[in-house]
Design a protein around this motif. Structure first.
Motif, PDB file in Angstrom:
ATOM      1  N   UNK A 182     -24.086 -10.015 -16.534  1.00 17.47           N
ATOM      2  CA  UNK A 182     -24.469 -10.140 -15.137  1.00 17.47           C
ATOM      3  C   UNK A 182     -24.675 -11.611 -14.773  1.00 17.47           C
ATOM      4  N   UNK A 183     -25.379 -12.324 -15.638  1.00 18.08           N
ATOM      5  CA  UNK A 183     -25.703 -13.721 -15.365  1.00 18.08           C
ATOM      6  C   UNK A 183     -24.432 -14.589 -15.314  1.00 18.08           C
ATOM      7  N   UNK A 184     -23.456 -14.260 -16.153  1.00 23.56           N
ATOM      8  CA  UNK A 184     -22.204 -15.028 -16.143  1.00 23.56           C
ATOM      9  C   UNK A 184     -21.538 -14.932 -14.768  1.00 23.56           C
ATOM     10  N   UNK A 185     -21.613 -13.745 -14.166  1.00 22.70           N
ATOM     11  CA  UNK A 185     -21.025 -13.566 -12.825  1.00 22.70           C
ATOM     12  C   UNK A 185     -21.875 -14.293 -11.786  1.00 22.70           C
ATOM     13  N   UNK A 186     -23.203 -14.155 -11.896  1.00 25.35           N
ATOM     14  CA  UNK A 186     -24.100 -14.810 -10.937  1.00 25.35           C
ATOM     15  C   UNK A 186     -23.874 -16.325 -10.966  1.00 25.35           C
ATOM     16  N   UNK A 187     -23.627 -16.870 -12.171  1.00 24.93           N
ATOM     17  CA  UNK A 187     -23.404 -18.307 -12.296  1.00 24.93           C
ATOM     18  C   UNK A 187     -21.950 -18.697 -12.000  1.00 24.93           C
ATOM     19  N   UNK A 188     -21.102 -17.696 -11.798  1.00 27.39           N
ATOM     20  CA  UNK A 188     -19.699 -17.994 -11.498  1.00 27.39           C
ATOM     21  C   UNK A 188     -18.962 -18.612 -12.668  1.00 27.39           C
ATOM     22  N   UNK A 189     -19.359 -18.241 -13.894  1.00 22.61           N
ATOM     23  CA  UNK A 189     -18.761 -18.829 -15.102  1.00 22.61           C
ATOM     24  C   UNK A 189     -17.688 -17.880 -15.649  1.00 22.61           C
ATOM     25  N   UNK A 190     -16.443 -18.109 -15.216  1.00 21.12           N
ATOM     26  CA  UNK A 190     -15.349 -17.199 -15.579  1.00 21.12           C
ATOM     27  C   UNK A 190     -15.067 -17.221 -17.075  1.00 21.12           C
ATOM     28  N   UNK A 191     -15.137 -18.391 -17.680  1.00 20.31           N
ATOM     29  CA  UNK A 191     -14.838 -18.493 -19.116  1.00 20.31           C
ATOM     30  C   UNK A 191     -15.865 -17.707 -19.923  1.00 20.31           C
ATOM     31  N   UNK A 214     -16.954 -16.764  -4.146  1.00 24.81           N
ATOM     32  CA  UNK A 214     -15.618 -16.790  -4.738  1.00 24.81           C
ATOM     33  C   UNK A 214     -15.712 -16.967  -6.251  1.00 24.81           C
ATOM     34  N   UNK A 215     -16.598 -17.865  -6.680  1.00 21.70           N
ATOM     35  CA  UNK A 215     -16.722 -18.088  -8.120  1.00 21.70           C
ATOM     36  C   UNK A 215     -17.256 -16.843  -8.829  1.00 21.70           C
ATOM     37  N   UNK A 216     -18.177 -16.141  -8.195  1.00 21.34           N
ATOM     38  CA  UNK A 216     -18.684 -14.890  -8.759  1.00 21.34           C
ATOM     39  C   UNK A 216     -17.567 -13.871  -8.907  1.00 21.34           C
ATOM     40  N   UNK A 217     -16.753 -13.769  -7.850  1.00 21.91           N
ATOM     41  CA  UNK A 217     -15.644 -12.818  -7.887  1.00 21.91           C
ATOM     42  C   UNK A 217     -14.616 -13.213  -8.945  1.00 21.91           C
ATOM     43  N   UNK A 218     -14.393 -14.529  -9.101  1.00 23.44           N
ATOM     44  CA  UNK A 218     -13.448 -14.999 -10.126  1.00 23.44           C
ATOM     45  C   UNK A 218     -13.952 -14.658 -11.524  1.00 23.44           C
ATOM     46  N   UNK A 219     -15.259 -14.803 -11.734  1.00 23.69           N
ATOM     47  CA  UNK A 219     -15.838 -14.468 -13.037  1.00 23.69           C
ATOM     48  C   UNK A 219     -15.681 -12.974 -13.302  1.00 23.69           C
ATOM     49  N   UNK A 220     -15.919 -12.185 -12.256  1.00 25.51           N
ATOM     50  CA  UNK A 220     -15.752 -10.723 -12.374  1.00 25.51           C
ATOM     51  C   UNK A 220     -14.317 -10.391 -12.756  1.00 25.51           C
ATOM     52  N   UNK A 221     -13.372 -11.046 -12.068  1.00 27.35           N
ATOM     53  CA  UNK A 221     -11.952 -10.795 -12.329  1.00 27.35           C
ATOM     54  C   UNK A 221     -11.586 -11.169 -13.761  1.00 27.35           C
ATOM     55  N   UNK A 222     -12.141 -12.312 -14.213  1.00 26.28           N
ATOM     56  CA  UNK A 222     -11.833 -12.770 -15.576  1.00 26.28           C
ATOM     57  C   UNK A 222     -12.310 -11.741 -16.592  1.00 26.28           C
ATOM     58  N   UNK A 223     -13.494 -11.175 -16.355  1.00 23.61           N
ATOM     59  CA  UNK A 223     -14.018 -10.162 -17.262  1.00 23.61           C
ATOM     60  C   UNK A 223     -13.148  -8.908 -17.215  1.00 23.61           C
ATOM     61  N   UNK A 224     -12.765  -8.507 -16.005  1.00 26.95           N
ATOM     62  CA  UNK A 224     -11.996  -7.269 -15.866  1.00 26.95           C
ATOM     63  C   UNK A 224     -10.605  -7.401 -16.464  1.00 26.95           C
ATOM     64  N   UNK A 225     -10.053  -8.619 -16.429  1.00 24.07           N
ATOM     65  CA  UNK A 225      -8.732  -8.823 -17.026  1.00 24.07           C
ATOM     66  C   UNK A 225      -8.771  -8.498 -18.514  1.00 24.07           C
ATOM     67  N   UNK A 226      -9.924  -8.729 -19.133  1.00 27.24           N
ATOM     68  CA  UNK A 226     -10.093  -8.408 -20.553  1.00 27.24           C
ATOM     69  C   UNK A 226     -10.418  -6.922 -20.727  1.00 27.24           C
TER      70      UNK A 226
END
Lengths: 211, 293
Positions: free
Chosen positions: A9-18, A64-76
């Protein structure tokens, strides 16, 4: 080691896609409950991003960064979810944001969660004309047509979609599910569609509709 | 006649115009079509809209070149006509006979990363190109408006000033009312951003679009109180767009709009006008409220 949903959750809140992608990979590798990782981890983070926006603490870049982090997680997670899905055969869903409306994030989240629950999701993207929803639903024999609208000016298209589905010939007519910020249970009742307040709700409603 | 820069600096409050796009649509511009194309093909219609504003009391009209940045024209395959369409925009406005023609520049329509793939240097070159065309066509000043990112506004201001060194350049941001005050969607706080644009050399800086005249009165009062000596310009919408039985409509009346804006002139605003949903009736109501002859 199974990653902590709070860290996801925190990774998305921080917008950290990696970081989000790494945590998703760890969840897959450890054999964790992946639907739980989405719902209690990444999607919970995205909801928190929405709350921070509502509160006036977050702005467009953070969204946008939160959504990008979400997308990065979902891609996996998505390939693993599809592989291990127990609900396979729940049927096909055609999803999109209605014509004139370019909002992508909420619709994308619904698509992800429906996939996680075993639906075969066909995402038509944003700015989708009513005819495109209907044509694709016929082609795929979809069980559900899900339409998102984020503007009071574009939600009218949801009504048009319900009418167009009713007017088209289907061997088995799909159910229309609508959502988006300006929509409500009362609106859905008025136009004759099913409704969900958020992405998790959409998954719940979709399961009910197809059970 | 005194120049635009002096008028903005010394007053009295300059009466601008209102919405252009909706008026052009009423004359047959198809929704989604680039309004700038009419500067060349339907010049008389563009001039007629400007003239309606002049007759209603606008001292300055802003050219039909909101989408005249090459990045925006490119979407319609019109980038190579940037000079021609911006030049024609100034001629069409001048023909309406206003005291001042202000060359209008809108945003690129792109965003910087992570939101989009915009590039400041490419934006700068485009703003320079558009500003040079508007200036060469004889505009009395330039107004970069409806920008939602302070970084883009700074680049546009610097580009316009360097491309049109003799002309006053105004810059307006568009902000929303958020729980913690008025901000751009990118998170720039309104008053702080206006101060930055003033310090960067704007002949006037301000806010336009997005918000109603009621909200604009609130944020404008904050700006006027916190930025003494800064030349400020405000152009709100006529309320929020609502879906009515006959299509899109804006909720506010001209009288309500004028009631909200008129006190800002007394409080020291350099220029006032309208944005989306406003038409000559709004300018006429404002002119009456300001005691115009």
């Amino acid at each position: 080691m199974t990653p902590d949903p709070a860290a996801m959750s925190e990774a998305v809140v921080q917008g950290d896609a990696a970081l989000a992608a790494r945590l998703a990979r760890a969840a897959v590798d450890s054999g964790a409950d992946l639907v739980g990782a989405v719902e209690r981890g990444f999607a919970a983070g995205l909801r928190r991003v929405g709350e921070l926006w509502e509160a006036g603490d977050y702005f467009l870049p953070e969204l946008v960064q939160g959504a990008e982090a979400m997308k990065a997680a979902m891609a996996v997670l998505l390939p693993a979810l599809r592989e291990g899905s127990t609900g396979a055969g729940r049927g096909r869903v055609v999803i999109g944001t209605v014509a004139g409306d370019l909002h992508d994030i909420g619709k994308g989240l619904v698509a992800v969660l429906l996939s996680a629950h075993g639906f075969e999701v066909h995402d038509l993207g944003t700015d989708v004309p009513v005819e495109a929803f209907v044509a694709r639903a016929r082609e795929l024999d979809a069980r559900i047509v899900a339409a998102s609208a984020l503007l009071t000016t574009t939600m009218q298209a949801q009504r048009e979609l319900v009418r167009a589905v009713a007017a088209a010939s289907f061997t088995r007519p799909p159910l229309v599910l609508v959502g988006g910020a300006p929509t409500s249970a009362a609106w859905a009742r008025e136009i004759g569609a099913a409704w969900a307040e958020n992405a998790l709700g959409a998954a719940r409603v979709a399961l009910e509709l197809t059970t | 006649m005194r120049g635009l820069a002096e008028r903005l600096a010394r007053g009295p409050c300059l009466r601008l115009d209102g919405g252009l796009g909706t008026m052009l649509m009423a004359r047959g511009l198809p929704p989604g079509a680039p309004p700038e194309l009419w500067n060349a093909g339907r010049t008389a219609d563009v001039t007629a809209v400007h003239r309606a504003y002049v007759e209603a009391g606008s001292e300055a009209v802003q050219t039909n070149s909101f989408g005249g940045h090459p990045a925006r024209l490119l979407r319609y395959g019109l980038a190579e006509r940037c000079e021609e369409l911006n030049d024609a925009a100034v001629s069409a406005a001048r023909a309406a006979g206003p005291a001042f023609v202000i060359g209008d520049l809108g945003p690129t329509g792109e965003y910087l990363p992570p939101v989009g793939q915009g590039d400041l240097e490419r934006w700068r070159l485009g703003f320079e190109r558009q500003a040079r065309a508007l200036a060469a066509a004889g505009a009395d000043g330039l107004h970069v408006e409806t920008l939602s990112d302070l970084r883009e506004a700074r680049v546009a201001l610097a580009a316009a000033r360097s491309a049109a060194p003799g002309l006053p350049v105004m810059v307006s941001l568009t902000v929303e009312r958020r729980p913690r005050g008025f901000f751009t969607v990118m998170g720039d706080p309104a008053v702080k951003a206006l101060r930055a644009l003033h310090e960067a050399g704007a002949a006037a800086c301000g806010l336009n679009c997005s918000i109603t005249s009621g909200d604009m009165a609130v944020v404008a009062a904050q700006a006027l109180a916190q930025l003494p000596g800064v030349r400020l310009v405000f152009q709100p919408n006529a309320g929020q767009p609502e879906q009515g039985p006959e299509g899109l409509r804006y909720a506010q009346s001209p009288e309500e709009f004028a009631r909200d804006l008129a006190p800002l002139a007394a409080a020291g605003a350099a220029a006032l006008g309208g944005c989306c949903g406003t038409d000559p009736r709004f300018v006429a109501a404002l002119a009456r409220a300001l005691g115009a002859p």
